[in-house]
Design a protein around this motif. Structure first.
Motif, PDB file in Angstrom:
ATOM      1  N   PHE A   1      16.250 -24.209  17.024  1.00  0.00           N
ATOM      2  CA  PHE A   1      15.965 -23.024  16.214  1.00  0.00           C
ATOM      3  C   PHE A   1      17.109 -22.027  16.385  1.00  0.00           C
ATOM      4  O   PHE A   1      17.508 -21.720  17.514  1.00  0.00           O
ATOM      5  CB  PHE A   1      14.643 -22.404  16.675  1.00  0.00           C
ATOM      6  N   VAL A   2      17.645 -21.520  15.267  1.00  0.00           N
ATOM      7  CA  VAL A   2      18.727 -20.534  15.310  1.00  0.00           C
ATOM      8  C   VAL A   2      18.380 -19.386  14.369  1.00  0.00           C
ATOM      9  O   VAL A   2      18.044 -19.618  13.196  1.00  0.00           O
ATOM     10  CB  VAL A   2      20.086 -21.147  14.895  1.00  0.00           C
ATOM     11  N   MET A   3      18.446 -18.154  14.886  1.00  0.00           N
ATOM     12  CA  MET A   3      18.162 -16.987  14.050  1.00  0.00           C
ATOM     13  C   MET A   3      19.018 -15.804  14.526  1.00  0.00           C
ATOM     14  O   MET A   3      19.127 -15.561  15.730  1.00  0.00           O
ATOM     15  CB  MET A   3      16.677 -16.610  14.123  1.00  0.00           C
TER      16      MET A   3
ATOM     17  N   TRP B   1      15.148 -28.875  20.814  1.00  0.00           N
ATOM     18  CA  TRP B   1      14.215 -27.775  21.068  1.00  0.00           C
ATOM     19  C   TRP B   1      14.895 -26.528  21.659  1.00  0.00           C
ATOM     20  O   TRP B   1      14.227 -25.642  22.191  1.00  0.00           O
ATOM     21  CB  TRP B   1      13.065 -28.211  21.978  1.00  0.00           C
ATOM     22  N   ALA B   2      16.210 -26.466  21.591  1.00  0.00           N
ATOM     23  CA  ALA B   2      16.918 -25.261  22.044  1.00  0.00           C
ATOM     24  C   ALA B   2      16.650 -24.115  21.064  1.00  0.00           C
ATOM     25  O   ALA B   2      16.386 -24.350  19.874  1.00  0.00           O
ATOM     26  CB  ALA B   2      18.416 -25.523  22.158  1.00  0.00           C
ATOM     27  N   ARG B   3      16.714 -22.878  21.580  1.00  0.00           N
ATOM     28  CA  ARG B   3      16.570 -21.683  20.732  1.00  0.00           C
ATOM     29  C   ARG B   3      17.753 -20.748  20.983  1.00  0.00           C
ATOM     30  O   ARG B   3      18.022 -20.370  22.128  1.00  0.00           O
ATOM     31  CB  ARG B   3      15.272 -20.924  21.046  1.00  0.00           C
ATOM     32  N   VAL B   4      18.440 -20.399  19.907  1.00  0.00           N
ATOM     33  CA  VAL B   4      19.561 -19.452  19.993  1.00  0.00           C
ATOM     34  C   VAL B   4      19.256 -18.349  18.983  1.00  0.00           C
ATOM     35  O   VAL B   4      19.225 -18.591  17.783  1.00  0.00           O
ATOM     36  CB  VAL B   4      20.905 -20.141  19.667  1.00  0.00           C
ATOM     37  N   GLN B   5      19.005 -17.135  19.483  1.00  0.00           N
ATOM     38  CA  GLN B   5      18.533 -16.107  18.566  1.00  0.00           C
ATOM     39  C   GLN B   5      18.926 -14.704  19.012  1.00  0.00           C
ATOM     40  O   GLN B   5      19.218 -14.459  20.178  1.00  0.00           O
ATOM     41  CB  GLN B   5      17.010 -16.194  18.415  1.00  0.00           C
ATOM     42  N   GLY B   6      18.932 -13.785  18.049  1.00  0.00           N
ATOM     43  CA  GLY B   6      19.123 -12.366  18.302  1.00  0.00           C
ATOM     44  C   GLY B   6      18.016 -11.607  17.616  1.00  0.00           C
ATOM     45  O   GLY B   6      17.162 -12.195  16.938  1.00  0.00           O
TER      46      GLY B   6
ATOM     47  N   GLY C   1      23.082  -7.237  19.695  1.00  0.00           N
ATOM     48  CA  GLY C   1      22.009  -7.286  18.698  1.00  0.00           C
ATOM     49  C   GLY C   1      21.850  -8.639  18.046  1.00  0.00           C
ATOM     50  O   GLY C   1      20.829  -8.935  17.420  1.00  0.00           O
ATOM     51  N   ILE C   2      22.902  -9.493  18.162  1.00  0.00           N
ATOM     52  CA  ILE C   2      22.803 -10.877  17.717  1.00  0.00           C
ATOM     53  C   ILE C   2      23.344 -11.749  18.856  1.00  0.00           C
ATOM     54  O   ILE C   2      23.910 -11.243  19.826  1.00  0.00           O
ATOM     55  CB  ILE C   2      23.591 -11.152  16.418  1.00  0.00           C
ATOM     56  N   THR C   3      23.185 -13.066  18.723  1.00  0.00           N
ATOM     57  CA  THR C   3      23.757 -13.983  19.718  1.00  0.00           C
ATOM     58  C   THR C   3      24.999 -14.650  19.131  1.00  0.00           C
ATOM     59  O   THR C   3      24.992 -15.064  17.968  1.00  0.00           O
ATOM     60  CB  THR C   3      22.723 -15.033  20.144  1.00  0.00           C
ATOM     61  N   ILE C   4      26.050 -14.737  19.957  1.00  0.00           N
ATOM     62  CA  ILE C   4      27.308 -15.343  19.525  1.00  0.00           C
ATOM     63  C   ILE C   4      27.697 -16.419  20.525  1.00  0.00           C
ATOM     64  O   ILE C   4      27.830 -16.150  21.726  1.00  0.00           O
ATOM     65  CB  ILE C   4      28.444 -14.303  19.443  1.00  0.00           C
TER      66      ILE C   4
ATOM     67  N   VAL D   1      16.893 -21.452  26.092  1.00  0.00           N
ATOM     68  CA  VAL D   1      16.738 -20.329  25.159  1.00  0.00           C
ATOM     69  C   VAL D   1      17.844 -19.302  25.438  1.00  0.00           C
ATOM     70  O   VAL D   1      18.033 -18.869  26.574  1.00  0.00           O
ATOM     71  CB  VAL D   1      15.349 -19.669  25.323  1.00  0.00           C
ATOM     72  N   VAL D   2      18.559 -18.904  24.389  1.00  0.00           N
ATOM     73  CA  VAL D   2      19.630 -17.905  24.506  1.00  0.00           C
ATOM     74  C   VAL D   2      19.291 -16.756  23.560  1.00  0.00           C
ATOM     75  O   VAL D   2      19.208 -16.953  22.340  1.00  0.00           O
ATOM     76  CB  VAL D   2      21.007 -18.510  24.137  1.00  0.00           C
ATOM     77  N   VAL D   3      19.081 -15.563  24.119  1.00  0.00           N
ATOM     78  CA  VAL D   3      18.627 -14.418  23.320  1.00  0.00           C
ATOM     79  C   VAL D   3      19.595 -13.248  23.487  1.00  0.00           C
ATOM     80  O   VAL D   3      19.928 -12.861  24.618  1.00  0.00           O
ATOM     81  CB  VAL D   3      17.197 -13.971  23.740  1.00  0.00           C
ATOM     82  N   ASN D   4      20.034 -12.669  22.362  1.00  0.00           N
ATOM     83  CA  ASN D   4      20.872 -11.452  22.368  1.00  0.00           C
ATOM     84  C   ASN D   4      21.995 -11.536  23.402  1.00  0.00           C
ATOM     85  O   ASN D   4      22.171 -10.661  24.242  1.00  0.00           O
ATOM     86  CB  ASN D   4      20.019 -10.210  22.669  1.00  0.00           C
TER      87      ASN D   4
END
Length: 415
Positions: free
Chosen positions: A349-351, A364-369, A378-381, A393-396
């Motif tokens: 999931f990427v958002m 099932w990894a999640r990369v999101q901001g 404010g976003i993930t880079i 999971v990688v957030v902000n």
């Protein structure tokens, strides 16, 4: 010579390595002007807009980047638009107006009646033919594109006052400490060749000022560190401010979108704005799919023809997928940019994120901001060749190139 025969040239300022530090880590890999927004290099959008200018003779890109970095793109875009596009490398910073003057002979070789000047890191609809028509009606030396913004954000830009009837520029101040106006400069201009005389006169003033006094060696050294060279001329402070109110400069207000692209987060927002614009001027660039033979596509989405996207993936809105990307089954992408050769495995999931070149997201990894384009986190880079392992999971967060993440992170800069 009537208007239908007068040639016009366009100049786009693309900056260079001396600036753009706020665009890291993405600028480590590619010059900022070539970073893709809505699947096209950033500079491609103003160049494409120039195509609509009547009697356009040439487009010039001026900056400090090495010529080899732009050679391939300049060649391909010249062929695509059937208009000569030339990259001109400055030997040192000359300022926004000084750079124009430095290449005066080349810019004027087609004896154009008008010169457009655009900044590469501006995102807007570029209403250039309308600006030119208005400029001809006004009869001044220059016209600048302006827009109304909130009073809170106006101080980040050049604020100005214009006559409500004649549209003459009456007052201009760059990033004032106190509120002047909610009308700001968009960084898009059209000038007559008279602009070169004005820049020349300012250069002469700088030279005269430098020669006015014989300074002690201490004073000369002190001034040399504070005062730009005589050929360094800024468009805003040296030209717009002094000429305001002298019936030489006018304004054209846009009611459409406008943003400045200073950070990776803003590039994500601007990619969405350009995708939305494609719906009106380039609908063929937008992907479509119903989830049967192609992935389910929601809203405005760009997918490069070489990308491989599984039919069970759901993409959009506001997603740009670059060349040779591989998207596996069950993947969900929302408001993101996926760069060349990235791989996103099953059910990831990427958002509100930018996934770097050759990066990989596990199952099932999640990369999101959170989608706050003004916050640093404010976003993930993810930089180039970052690996996010299964279920991480990688957030902000900002992750520099060549890192492997095997534990979840939030609000971090991974160096």
């Amino acid at each position: 010579m009537n208007n239908s025969e007068q040639k016009v040239v366009a100049v786009i300022m693309v900056g260079g390595p001396t600036k753009g530090t706020r665009f890291r880590p993405l600028s480590f890999n590619t010059p900022k002007p070539l970073f893709p927004l809505a699947g096209q290099p950033m500079v491609h959008h103003p160049i494409s807009a120039c195509k609509s200018i009547p009697n356009l003779a040439q487009i010039f890109l001026i900056g400090f980047h090495e010529e080899r970095e732009f050679a391939l793109y300049v060649s391909s875009i010249s062929s695509e638009l059937k208009i000569p596009v030339r990259y001109l490398k400055e030997d040192k910073p000359h300022g926004s107006a000084g750079g124009l003057h430095y290449f005066k002979d080349l810019i004027m070789e087609d004896t154009p009646s008008h010169i457009f000047l655009l900044n590469c890191d501006v995102c807007c609809s570029f209403p250039l033919p309308e600006m030119l028509d208005a400029h001809r009606r006004y009869g001044g030396m220059g016209t600048l594109l302006v827009i109304k913004v909130s009073a809170e954000s106006a101080s980040e830009f050049g604020e100005l006052v214009a006559d409500s009837v004649t549209k003459e520029l009456l007052h201009y101040t760059e990033k004032p400490e106190t509120f002047v106006s909610d009308l700001i400069n968009c960084g898009v201009y059209v000038f007559t060749p008279e602009i070169f005389k004005v820049i020349h006169d300012i250069r002469t003033q700088h030279e005269d000022r430098a020669n006015l006094h014989t300074l002690s060696s201490y004073d000369a050294l002190r001034l040399a560190t504070k005062t730009p060279t005589k050929d360094f001329v800024r468009l805003d402070q040296d030209i717009l401010s002094p000429l305001a109110g002298k019936k030489q400069l006018y304004t054209y207000e846009t009611m459409d979108f406008w943003e400045q692209i200073k950070t990776p987060a803003m590039s994500l927002k601007c990619s969405a704005l350009y995708l939305a614009q494609f719906r009106f001027n380039s609908p063929g660039l937008l992907a479509c799919g119903d989830g049967i033979k192609n992935p389910t596509v929601v809203g405005d989405v760009y997918i490069h023809p070489s990308a491989k996207v599984h039919p069970t993936a759901k993409i959009g809105p506001n997603v740009s997928i670059s060349a040779n990307v591989r998207i596996a089954a069950g993947v969900r992408l929302i408001s993101c940019i996926i760069l060349d050769d990235a791989e996103i495995q099953e059910n990831a999931f990427v958002m509100y994120a930018i996934v770097g070149w050759k990066s990989s997201l596990g199952k099932w990894a999640r990369v999101q901001g959170e989608g706050d384009y003004k916050r640093k986190l404010g976003i993930t880079i993810l930089g180039e060749a970052v690996t996010v392992e299964d279920e991480v999971v990688v957030v902000n967060s900002i992750v520099l190139p060549n890192k492997v993440l095997n534990i979840s992170v939030q609000e971090e800069i991974i160096l």
